[in-house]
Design an enzyme around this catalytic site. Structure first.
Site, PDB file in Angstrom:
ATOM      1  N   ASP A 199       0.790  -1.388   0.631  1.00  0.00           N
ATOM      2  CA  ASP A 199       0.048  -0.020  -0.186  1.00  0.00           C
ATOM      3  C   ASP A 199       1.273   0.965   0.331  1.00  0.00           C
ATOM      4  O   ASP A 199       1.964   1.577   1.021  1.00  0.00           O
ATOM      5  CB  ASP A 199      -1.008  -0.333   0.682  1.00  0.00           C
ATOM      6  CG  ASP A 199      -1.680   1.192   0.978  1.00  0.00           C
ATOM      7  OD1 ASP A 199      -1.869   2.397   0.355  1.00  0.00           O
ATOM      8  OD2 ASP A 199      -2.517   1.197   2.006  1.00  0.00           O
ATOM      9  N   GLN A 202       0.960   6.376   0.757  1.00  0.00           N
ATOM     10  CA  GLN A 202       1.151   7.363   1.718  1.00  0.00           C
ATOM     11  C   GLN A 202       2.959   7.912   1.641  1.00  0.00           C
ATOM     12  O   GLN A 202       3.798   8.188   2.262  1.00  0.00           O
ATOM     13  CB  GLN A 202       0.858   7.362   3.460  1.00  0.00           C
ATOM     14  CG  GLN A 202      -0.473   7.664   4.013  1.00  0.00           C
ATOM     15  CD  GLN A 202      -1.105   8.837   3.729  1.00  0.00           C
ATOM     16  OE1 GLN A 202      -0.203   9.473   3.726  1.00  0.00           O
ATOM     17  NE2 GLN A 202      -2.601   8.768   3.773  1.00  0.00           N
ATOM     18  N   LYS A 225      -3.874  12.006  -2.998  1.00  0.00           N
ATOM     19  CA  LYS A 225      -2.951  12.574  -2.498  1.00  0.00           C
ATOM     20  C   LYS A 225      -1.407  13.062  -2.547  1.00  0.00           C
ATOM     21  O   LYS A 225      -0.514  13.792  -2.074  1.00  0.00           O
ATOM     22  CB  LYS A 225      -2.633  11.455  -1.178  1.00  0.00           C
ATOM     23  CG  LYS A 225      -3.669  10.510  -0.893  1.00  0.00           C
ATOM     24  CD  LYS A 225      -3.254   9.459   0.235  1.00  0.00           C
ATOM     25  CE  LYS A 225      -4.857   8.666   1.152  1.00  0.00           C
ATOM     26  NZ  LYS A 225      -5.732   9.545   1.801  1.00  0.00           N
ATOM     27  N   CYS A 364      -8.703   6.390   9.943  1.00  0.00           N
ATOM     28  CA  CYS A 364      -9.097   4.536   9.280  1.00  0.00           C
ATOM     29  C   CYS A 364      -7.824   4.358   9.844  1.00  0.00           C
ATOM     30  O   CYS A 364      -7.759   3.084   9.475  1.00  0.00           O
ATOM     31  CB  CYS A 364      -9.569   4.795   7.932  1.00  0.00           C
ATOM     32  SG  CYS A 364     -10.639   5.865   7.936  1.00  0.00           S
TER      33      CYS A 364
END
Length: 406
Positions: A199, A202, A225, A364
């Protein structure tokens, strides 16, 4: 030369006021603002090119197709994928992770195991829980220590011939902790044949990503993002894996032939891009890549790391501040609470009155909050356009919140 004022001049929204105060936008881990160059590309698509892609011989359709496929090639280079068709356009990280969990259904059976970590966003927890429900597989979770650091000795214990998937984030959205992805992948490759999913929601906005060097099987991230529009994202997957797995959605674009007797599927990337795509957004994602590369990955990292170091130092000079993951290797995020003040949203509302946008709550990541026995945190997250003066404003806002809420 890194010119912060020149960079800020490219973001028109930064000129606005909120509650009569200059906007201080520190909620970049939730979504970044968009530079004018990206917004102009979106506007140009809808005013000059608006047409569906891959389906028309007319000029607008061909031009739109060329622009979207050019964006795909930009993203290929951005993450150093071997082939442009390994870049699948999605709505974002969440859709990418759900897509992977769905297409891997046939590869798992009862008592197989999926490994994730305590630091995951819900979008890297729930799809795997759903896969376990479909197949009878079991979920194993790498724990963290009091600093939020993954305890990789447990990964060594967990890995076995039963391990079919290892899925972890590169950077925690809640704490900003940078996970040792290279070590995790090396351990996994040595001890299992599991699919490795990263993932990158970020990390893609902050780091130079090289999926070939990383040697992951899948890498997912969101456009919104990293200075691109909402509703955009990418799933990277290795060619041989994507070719061997089934489609996710059925419909237009993803077929080679279709009849009532049966359907054959298109090749990559279209096999995983059913229906009309977000053409304007996908083209603008390429423009966001252009923006980041023009600024330079190293410049982005250096500036954001300096902001983080300064913010942490300034906040820790205040009494009664608890920073989560303080001693861990982090990027882009400072997540904190004020001692004796139990509701992070109260702090967030006071900061908002001062024009300062932060995120409050569980982000989250409820398992992380449960681990620290808290309901949530105040999270300030940084982007290339943020300044040290904005950090000063944040600190003054926190002081005001302490006075008002104590």
């Amino acid at each position: 030369m890194f010119d912060i004022q020149e960079i800020r001049s490219q973001f028109s929204i930064l000129d606005r006021e909120v509650n009569g105060k200059p906007l201080v936008y520190l909620d970049n881990a939730a979504t970044s603002q968009k530079p004018n160059s990206v917004l102009e590309v979106c506007h140009a698509y809808y005013t000059e090119l608006n047409a569906n892609v891959h389906r028309g011989i007319h000029t607008l359709s061909q031009l739109a197709t060329e622009e979207m496929e050019l964006s795909r090639r930009k993203i290929q280079k951005f993450i150093n994928a071997e082939h442009d068709f390994e870049v699948i356009f999605t709505k974002g990280t969440t859709e990418g992770l759900n897509l992977i969990a769905y297409i891997l259904t046939q590869k798992l059976q009862k008592d197989d195991e999926i490994i994730i970590s305590y630091l995951e966003h819900h979008s890297n927890i729930v799809p795997w829980q759903m896969l376990c429900e479909r197949t009878g597989a079991k979920l194993r979770v790498i724990p963290i220590d009091e600093n939020g650091v993954l305890q990789l000795d447990y990964l060594d214990q967990f890995l076995s011939e039963k391990t079919k998937v290892v899925s972890v984030n590169q950077v925690s959205n809640a704490l900003g902790i940078v996970n040792p992805i290279e070590e995790i992948i090396a351990k996994t490759r040595k001890n299992s044949d599991a699919y490795i999913v990263i993932d990158g929601a970020q990390s893609a906005p902050h780091f130079n990503i090289d999926v070939q060097k990383m040697d992951c099987d899948f890498f997912v991230f969101s456009g919104h993002k990293m200075y691109a529009p909402m509703g955009t994202g990418v799933l990277y997957g290795k060619r041989e894996i994507l070719e061997a797995l089934p489609p996710f959605h059925g419909g237009g674009e993803m077929i080679a032939t279709c009849s009532f007797e049966g359907t054959t599927y298109a090749g990559l990337p279209f096999k995983y891009e059913a229906g009309t795509p977000n053409v304007g957004g996908n083209i603008a994602l390429g423009a966001a890549v252009d923006f980041m590369q023009k600024v330079g990955h190293q410049n982005i990292q250096n500036h954001e790391n300096a902001l983080l170091e300064y913010a942490q130092r300034q906040l820790l000079e205040l009494e009664g501040i608890k920073i989560y993951g303080e001693k861990a290797h982090r990027t882009g995020v400072v997540s904190f609470n004020l001692e004796g003040i139990g509701i992070s949203s109260d702090v967030g509302m006071i900061l908002d009155k001062m024009g300062i946008a932060v995120r409050t709550g569980h982000h989250c990541t409820q398992p992380i909050m449960n681990f620290f026995n808290i309901a949530g945190t105040v999270r300030a997250s940084f982007a290339v356009y943020n300044t040290f003066e904005e950090i000063d404003a944040l600190v003054e806002g926190v002081k005001k919140a302490q006075r008002m809420l104590s």
